[in-house]
Design an enzyme around this catalytic site. Structure first.
Site, PDB file in Angstrom:
ATOM      1  NE  ARG A   1       8.081  32.008  57.630  1.00  0.00           N
ATOM      2  CZ  ARG A   1       7.539  32.167  56.422  1.00  0.00           C
ATOM      3  NH1 ARG A   1       8.336  32.245  55.363  1.00  0.00           N
ATOM      4  NH2 ARG A   1       6.239  32.243  56.262  1.00  0.00           N
TER       5      ARG A   1
ATOM      6  NE  ARG B   1       2.268  30.189  56.164  1.00  0.00           N
ATOM      7  CZ  ARG B   1       3.438  29.583  56.413  1.00  0.00           C
ATOM      8  NH1 ARG B   1       3.579  28.842  57.495  1.00  0.00           N
ATOM      9  NH2 ARG B   1       4.431  29.725  55.592  1.00  0.00           N
TER      10      ARG B   1
ATOM     11  NE  ARG C   1       9.601  27.900  55.266  1.00  0.00           N
ATOM     12  CZ  ARG C   1       8.787  28.565  54.436  1.00  0.00           C
ATOM     13  NH1 ARG C   1       9.051  28.633  53.151  1.00  0.00           N
ATOM     14  NH2 ARG C   1       7.703  29.119  54.913  1.00  0.00           N
TER      15      ARG C   1
ATOM     16  NE  ARG D   1       0.721  34.908  50.650  1.00  0.00           N
ATOM     17  CZ  ARG D   1       2.033  34.831  50.920  1.00  0.00           C
ATOM     18  NH1 ARG D   1       2.834  35.806  50.601  1.00  0.00           N
ATOM     19  NH2 ARG D   1       2.513  33.762  51.509  1.00  0.00           N
TER      20      ARG D   1
ATOM     21  CE  LYS E   1       5.518  31.812  47.372  1.00  0.00           C
ATOM     22  NZ  LYS E   1       4.957  30.678  48.099  1.00  0.00           N
TER      23      LYS E   1
HETATM   24  P1  AMP Z   1       5.619  34.304  53.240  1.00  0.00           P
HETATM   25  O1  AMP Z   1       6.976  34.571  53.815  1.00  0.00           O
HETATM   26  O2  AMP Z   1       5.472  34.738  51.812  1.00  0.00           O
HETATM   27  O3  AMP Z   1       5.169  32.877  53.466  1.00  0.00           O
HETATM   28  O4  AMP Z   1       4.602  35.208  54.070  1.00  0.00           O
HETATM   29  C1  AMP Z   1       4.437  35.036  55.454  1.00  0.00           C
HETATM   30  C2  AMP Z   1       3.144  35.674  55.899  1.00  0.00           C
HETATM   31  O5  AMP Z   1       3.185  37.086  55.660  1.00  0.00           O
HETATM   32  C3  AMP Z   1       1.897  35.181  55.177  1.00  0.00           C
HETATM   33  O6  AMP Z   1       1.385  33.978  55.703  1.00  0.00           O
HETATM   34  C4  AMP Z   1       0.955  36.366  55.415  1.00  0.00           C
HETATM   35  O7  AMP Z   1       0.479  36.365  56.754  1.00  0.00           O
HETATM   36  C5  AMP Z   1       1.896  37.558  55.279  1.00  0.00           C
HETATM   37  N1  AMP Z   1       1.973  38.013  53.882  1.00  0.00           N
HETATM   38  C6  AMP Z   1       3.044  37.928  53.047  1.00  0.00           C
HETATM   39  N2  AMP Z   1       2.741  38.428  51.844  1.00  0.00           N
HETATM   40  C7  AMP Z   1       1.442  38.813  51.899  1.00  0.00           C
HETATM   41  C8  AMP Z   1       0.539  39.369  50.961  1.00  0.00           C
HETATM   42  N3  AMP Z   1       0.893  39.618  49.701  1.00  0.00           N
HETATM   43  N4  AMP Z   1      -0.726  39.653  51.391  1.00  0.00           N
HETATM   44  C9  AMP Z   1      -1.102  39.410  52.656  1.00  0.00           C
HETATM   45  N5  AMP Z   1      -0.316  38.858  53.581  1.00  0.00           N
HETATM   46  C10 AMP Z   1       0.958  38.559  53.213  1.00  0.00           C
END
Ligand code: AMP
Length: 219
Positions: free
Chosen positions: A161, A172, A128, A89, A14
């Site tokens: 990260r 996750r 990553r 999500r 994504k």
């Molecule tokens: P990402 O960078 O999209 O992988 O997001 C990293 C982390 O941020 C996720 O594993 C969640 O802990 C939190 N997070 C990001 N977007 C959301 C969302 N829409 N709802 C809840 N937690 C989120």
């Protein structure tokens, strides 16, 4: 109108496609993950709340996440479209987004679902690296920057990260299966869903997306 959502498990591609889409179509990239990481780096109260959930691989609670997106979508740069990456999500987030999108008169026009098998997700996430400044994603073997450790786009430092480790990734992926996957049906019913093969090469996949985005963009 390009009012788009990118969906898919962590590592499905994504973020990589998001960078290409925003560069070509000049729409704001709204990544809730990036916004949470910024809030954590700045030490804001919201960042402090979010950090515990994120580092363990859990989703941040809906009320916190929805408030963040509500504020971001109300900014003037979203008036001509937006790209949501990592939001919604959960079903309550998707329902809240329906209302928010209606309020700003920019209803969702397309949801792109990135499909990718679990072993490949694990391989991608464990290798990553991301730019500490602009968030652009790289991979130690398959998506290397031109200069080691440095972002091609902004010159920022590449980092790993905190949640890109196998323990957090398992949590996750479980959160994706139980809370996020039901959204596919939600958007399928609304005839907004398109699924793409996240295993394809970055440029091949982008070339597939362009005609789709061009068509939606002119509607
Ligand atoms: P990402 O960078 O999209 O992988 O997001 C990293 C982390 O941020 C996720 O594993 C969640 O802990 C939190 N997070 C990001 N977007 C959301 C969302 N829409 N709802 C809840 N937690 C989120």
């Amino acid at each position: 109108m390009l009012n788009i959502i990118l969906m898919g498990p962590p590592g499905a591609g994504k973020g990589t496609q998001a960078m290409k889409i925003i560069a070509k179509y000049q729409i704001p990239h709204i990544s809730t993950g990036d916004m949470f990481r910024e809030a954590i780096a700045e030490g804001t109260p919201m960042g402090k709340t979010a950090a515990g959930f994120i580092n363990a691989g859990n989703l941040v609670p809906d009320d916190v996440t929805i408030a963040l997106v509500r504020e971001r979508l109300s900014k003037p740069d979203c008036a001509h479209g937006y790209l949501l990456d990592g939001f919604p999500r959960t079903i309550p987030q998707a329902e809240a987004l329906d209302t928010l999108a209606k309020e700003i008169k920019r209803p969702i026009t397309l949801v792109i679902d990135f499909e990718c098998a679990r072993p490949e997700l694990i391989r991608r996430i464990s290798g990553r690296r991301v730019c500490a400044v602009c968030g652009a994603p790289y991979h130690v073997d398959t998506l290397k920057p031109k200069v080691e450790g440095i972002c091609d786009l902004c010159g920022g430092k590449l980092i790993q990260r905190k949640d890109d480790n196998v323990e957090s990734l398992i949590v996750r992926l479980e959160a994706y299966e139980s809370k996020t996957k039901p959204l596919l049906e939600f958007y399928k019913k609304r005839k907004l869903l398109v699924s793409v093969d996240g295993l394809k090469g970055v440029d091949v996949l982008f070339q597939e997306l362009v005609p789709l985005l061009d068509r939606i963009g002119t509607k």
